[in-house]
Design a protein around this motif. Structure first.
Motif, short mmCIF file in Angstrom:
data_model
loop_
_atom_site.label_atom_id
_atom_site.label_comp_id
_atom_site.label_asym_id
_atom_site.label_seq_id
_atom_site.Cartn_x
_atom_site.Cartn_y
_atom_site.Cartn_z
N MET A 1 0.78 -1.36 0.18
CA MET A 1 -0.03 -0.29 0.26
C MET A 1 0.94 1.38 0.20
O MET A 1 -0.06 2.32 -0.57
CB MET A 1 -0.91 -0.23 1.11
N GLN A 2 1.81 1.14 0.74
CA GLN A 2 2.31 2.59 0.86
C GLN A 2 3.65 2.52 -0.57
O GLN A 2 3.72 3.81 -1.05
CB GLN A 2 4.11 2.23 1.94
N ASP B 1 -6.88 -1.36 -5.65
CA ASP B 1 -8.61 -1.85 -5.07
C ASP B 1 -8.40 -2.77 -3.52
O ASP B 1 -7.85 -3.72 -3.44
CB ASP B 1 -9.29 -2.96 -6.83
N ALA B 2 -9.53 -2.14 -3.44
CA ALA B 2 -9.67 -2.33 -1.65
C ALA B 2 -10.00 -2.96 -1.52
O ALA B 2 -10.04 -4.06 -1.00
CB ALA B 2 -10.76 -0.56 -1.25
N SER C 1 -10.31 -9.15 0.15
CA SER C 1 -10.05 -10.84 -0.11
C SER C 1 -9.05 -11.35 0.29
O SER C 1 -9.34 -12.44 0.26
CB SER C 1 -10.62 -10.79 -1.76
N GLN C 2 -7.64 -11.00 -0.41
CA GLN C 2 -6.57 -11.23 0.04
C GLN C 2 -6.76 -11.59 2.19
O GLN C 2 -5.69 -12.56 2.29
CB GLN C 2 -5.51 -10.38 -0.35
N LEU C 3 -6.77 -10.52 3.05
CA LEU C 3 -6.55 -11.00 3.09
C LEU C 3 -7.67 -12.06 4.53
O LEU C 3 -7.69 -12.56 5.14
CB LEU C 3 -7.13 -9.41 4.74
N ALA C 4 -8.75 -11.99 3.75
CA ALA C 4 -10.55 -12.43 4.41
C ALA C 4 -9.16 -14.44 3.48
O ALA C 4 -9.37 -15.26 4.54
CB ALA C 4 -10.74 -12.72 3.51
#
Length: 143
Positions: free
Chosen positions: A41-42, A51-52, A57-60
């Motif tokens: 993100m940085q 895309d948020a 989705s990746q985190l889930a």
């Protein structure tokens, strides 16, 4: 009563230590994933941001993997405890080794990394695995 297989106890006992390290590795990987996500993100292109919904989705997905590892660890522990409970029911029963050469009344059960080992009242040791026979101990009949 013949025991089909208790080889899974060996696998479960040996895998419990591995499962604990897998869970620890998953936690480390989870932290690494979060660090990677923050770095991503940085360093993203401000004109074309990530895309948020893709981030969520990746985190889930990673959270699901972590929970699956924890569930497997708990299930393996439950199976091991159940096997140990079953092993205690062998005490006092007559056991015969798979080759039929060793037998006797079970005095104790030893749990090792290699599996379960029964010790008879005469001191013989029989590894509990495929092919052993366990039966009710017959009491001497009075004549």
């Amino acid at each position: 009563m013949a025991i089909d297989s208790i080889a899974s106890v060996t696998t479960k006992t040996a895998t419990n230590a591995a499962s604990s390290s897998d869970a620890a590795a998953a936690s480390l990987d989870y932290n690494a994933f979060l660090q990677l996500l923050i770095a991503q993100m940085q360093n993203q292109d401000p004109t074309d941001p990530m895309d948020a919904s893709e981030q969520i989705s990746q985190l889930a997905t990673f959270s699901q993997v972590e929970q699956t590892i924890k569930t497997n660890t708990n299930l393996e522990n439950l199976i091991a405890q159940s096997s140990l409970s079953n092993a205690s029911s062998y005490i006092g029963k007559t056991i015969t080794s798979a080759d039929g050469k060793t037998g006797g009344v079970v005095a104790s059960i030893e749990v090792t990394a290699d599996g379960l080992t029964a010790t008879t009242t005469k001191g013989s040791k029989i590894e509990i695995g495929e092919g052993i026979t366990i039966s009710a101990t017959s009491t001497p009949s009075s004549s």
